[in-house]
Design a protein around this motif. Structure first.
Motif, PDB file in Angstrom:
ATOM      1  N   GLY A 142     -15.728  13.136  31.488  1.00  0.00           N
ATOM      2  CA  GLY A 142     -15.434  12.905  29.996  1.00  0.00           C
ATOM      3  C   GLY A 142     -14.471  14.083  29.468  1.00  0.00           C
ATOM      4  N   ARG A 143     -14.716  15.286  30.146  1.00  0.00           N
ATOM      5  CA  ARG A 143     -13.886  16.447  29.470  1.00  0.00           C
ATOM      6  C   ARG A 143     -12.607  16.337  30.026  1.00  0.00           C
ATOM      7  NH1 ARG A 143     -18.893  19.438  30.285  1.00  0.00           N
ATOM      8  NH2 ARG A 143     -18.268  19.666  32.571  1.00  0.00           N
ATOM      9  N   TYR A 144     -12.532  15.765  31.431  1.00  0.00           N
ATOM     10  CA  TYR A 144     -11.140  15.590  31.830  1.00  0.00           C
ATOM     11  C   TYR A 144     -10.253  14.422  31.423  1.00  0.00           C
ATOM     12  CZ  TYR A 144      -8.099  12.866  35.166  1.00  0.00           C
ATOM     13  OH  TYR A 144      -6.814  12.424  35.416  1.00  0.00           O
ATOM     14  N   ALA A 145     -10.908  13.377  30.988  1.00  0.00           N
ATOM     15  CA  ALA A 145     -10.441  12.481  30.182  1.00  0.00           C
ATOM     16  C   ALA A 145      -9.849  12.849  29.023  1.00  0.00           C
ATOM     17  CB  ALA A 145     -11.201  11.232  30.051  1.00  0.00           C
ATOM     18  N   ALA A 146     -10.825  13.450  28.009  1.00  0.00           N
ATOM     19  CA  ALA A 146     -10.130  13.844  26.800  1.00  0.00           C
ATOM     20  C   ALA A 146      -9.313  14.851  26.823  1.00  0.00           C
ATOM     21  CB  ALA A 146     -11.357  14.378  25.781  1.00  0.00           C
ATOM     22  N   GLY A 147      -9.456  15.811  27.879  1.00  0.00           N
ATOM     23  CA  GLY A 147      -8.411  16.980  27.906  1.00  0.00           C
ATOM     24  C   GLY A 147      -7.095  16.602  28.055  1.00  0.00           C
ATOM     25  N   LEU A 148      -6.658  15.003  28.707  1.00  0.00           N
ATOM     26  CA  LEU A 148      -5.334  14.305  28.783  1.00  0.00           C
ATOM     27  C   LEU A 148      -4.686  14.124  27.295  1.00  0.00           C
ATOM     28  CD1 LEU A 148      -6.191  12.109  31.783  1.00  0.00           C
ATOM     29  CD2 LEU A 148      -4.931  14.391  31.816  1.00  0.00           C
ATOM     30  N   PHE A 149      -5.527  14.208  26.339  1.00  0.00           N
ATOM     31  CA  PHE A 149      -4.981  13.679  24.943  1.00  0.00           C
ATOM     32  C   PHE A 149      -5.528  14.833  24.053  1.00  0.00           C
ATOM     33  CE2 PHE A 149      -5.609   9.847  27.831  1.00  0.00           C
ATOM     34  CZ  PHE A 149      -4.489   9.487  28.006  1.00  0.00           C
ATOM     35  N   PRO A 150      -4.598  15.566  23.441  1.00  0.00           N
ATOM     36  CA  PRO A 150      -5.233  16.815  22.566  1.00  0.00           C
ATOM     37  C   PRO A 150      -5.822  16.193  21.280  1.00  0.00           C
ATOM     38  CG  PRO A 150      -2.892  16.433  22.563  1.00  0.00           C
ATOM     39  CD  PRO A 150      -3.331  15.469  23.696  1.00  0.00           C
ATOM     40  N   ASP A 151      -5.644  14.921  21.016  1.00  0.00           N
ATOM     41  CA  ASP A 151      -6.128  14.326  19.806  1.00  0.00           C
ATOM     42  C   ASP A 151      -7.464  13.650  20.015  1.00  0.00           C
ATOM     43  OD1 ASP A 151      -4.997  12.311  21.044  1.00  0.00           O
ATOM     44  OD2 ASP A 151      -4.493  11.195  19.281  1.00  0.00           O
ATOM     45  N   VAL A 152      -8.291  13.717  21.124  1.00  0.00           N
ATOM     46  CA  VAL A 152      -9.271  12.897  21.566  1.00  0.00           C
ATOM     47  C   VAL A 152     -10.416  14.107  21.952  1.00  0.00           C
ATOM     48  CG1 VAL A 152     -10.411  11.317  23.357  1.00  0.00           C
ATOM     49  CG2 VAL A 152      -8.148  10.980  22.417  1.00  0.00           C
ATOM     50  N   ILE A 153     -11.852  13.773  21.336  1.00  0.00           N
ATOM     51  CA  ILE A 153     -12.821  14.700  21.809  1.00  0.00           C
ATOM     52  C   ILE A 153     -13.812  13.896  22.696  1.00  0.00           C
ATOM     53  CG2 ILE A 153     -14.427  15.977  20.633  1.00  0.00           C
ATOM     54  CD1 ILE A 153     -12.838  16.463  18.090  1.00  0.00           C
ATOM     55  N   TRP A 154     -14.187  14.637  23.306  1.00  0.00           N
ATOM     56  CA  TRP A 154     -15.353  14.078  24.279  1.00  0.00           C
ATOM     57  C   TRP A 154     -16.688  14.496  23.610  1.00  0.00           C
ATOM     58  CZ3 TRP A 154     -17.501  11.000  27.290  1.00  0.00           C
ATOM     59  CH2 TRP A 154     -18.745  11.119  27.997  1.00  0.00           C
ATOM     60  N   TRP A 155     -17.586  13.575  23.295  1.00  0.00           N
ATOM     61  CA  TRP A 155     -18.835  13.789  22.766  1.00  0.00           C
ATOM     62  C   TRP A 155     -19.747  13.751  24.045  1.00  0.00           C
ATOM     63  CZ3 TRP A 155     -21.911  10.120  19.054  1.00  0.00           C
ATOM     64  CH2 TRP A 155     -22.833  10.839  18.260  1.00  0.00           C
TER      65      TRP A 155
END
Length: 202
Positions: A142-155
């Protein structure tokens, strides 16, 4: 009896893109979110599931549940061949091994991309409700995925606590959900690749 667990989305958001693996896993999570004034958008992205008939059964159950609650469900389409290429070389890994981490990364990357493209700031997954999965792997993916898009937060919510497991069992009975016996991919059905010590999955 419905769950009264109080939760808050990171950043105080009232919408979450919820990657959903199946209706049983999502049931209590979705209910809890709605009870807290949070609108989940159901994102069904599970190219790991095999055979396709199994994929469709699970998708239809998720759709039935979402529609009963007036929620939007997004079908990311069935793309098992691409998933097989993504995990190539990891077929012999046991459950909770490197194949599972790669699988999570692929599915959550697609979730994060959809959130980015549709203005949804927070993503989460119902995979985190299953005691058969590694929370560490799920959060890493989840952190990897969200890290690809600066406007997305992993909960990184732990959905196994707060009475949600008990409520899940109740909802499964209330709706008569199809409750599958394997995670979805063909490799999880091979006994020699399963973890024998089930207590280690808690």
């Amino acid at each position: 009896m419905k769950n009264t667990l109080r939760i808050e989305v990171p950043g105080g958001e009232d919408t979450v893109l919820l990657h959903t693996c199946c209706a049983p896993c999502s049931s209590a999570i979705v209910e809890c979110l709605m009870q807290n004034g949070i609108r989940p958008v159901i994102y069904y992205c599970n190219p790991n599931i095999c055979p396709e008939e199994e994929y469709l059964i699970r998708k239809n159950e998720c759709t039935r549940y979402a529609q009963s609650l007036g929620l939007e469900i997004v079908d990311a389409d069935y793309d098992h061949d691409t998933w097989r290429r993504y995990i190539a070389g990891l077929e012999g890994e046991p459950e909770r091994g490197r194949r599972c981490l790669s699988c999570f990364r692929m599915r959550l990357e697609r979730t994060a991309r959809y959130a980015h493209e549709h203005g949804i700031k927070v993503i989460a997954t119902t995979l985190a409700s299953s005691r058969w999965k590694s929370l560490e792997q799920i959060n890493e993916a989840g952190r990897y995925a969200a890290g690809l898009f600066p406007d997305v937060i992993w909960w990184d919510r732990n959905w196994r606590k707060g009475g949600l497991q008990e409520r899940r069992s109740q909802i499964i009975k209330e709706y008569g959900f199809y409750n599958q016996q394997y995670c979805g991919c063909e490799f999880s059905m091979r006994p020699e690749l399963r973890i024998q010590d089930r207590e280690s999955r808690e």
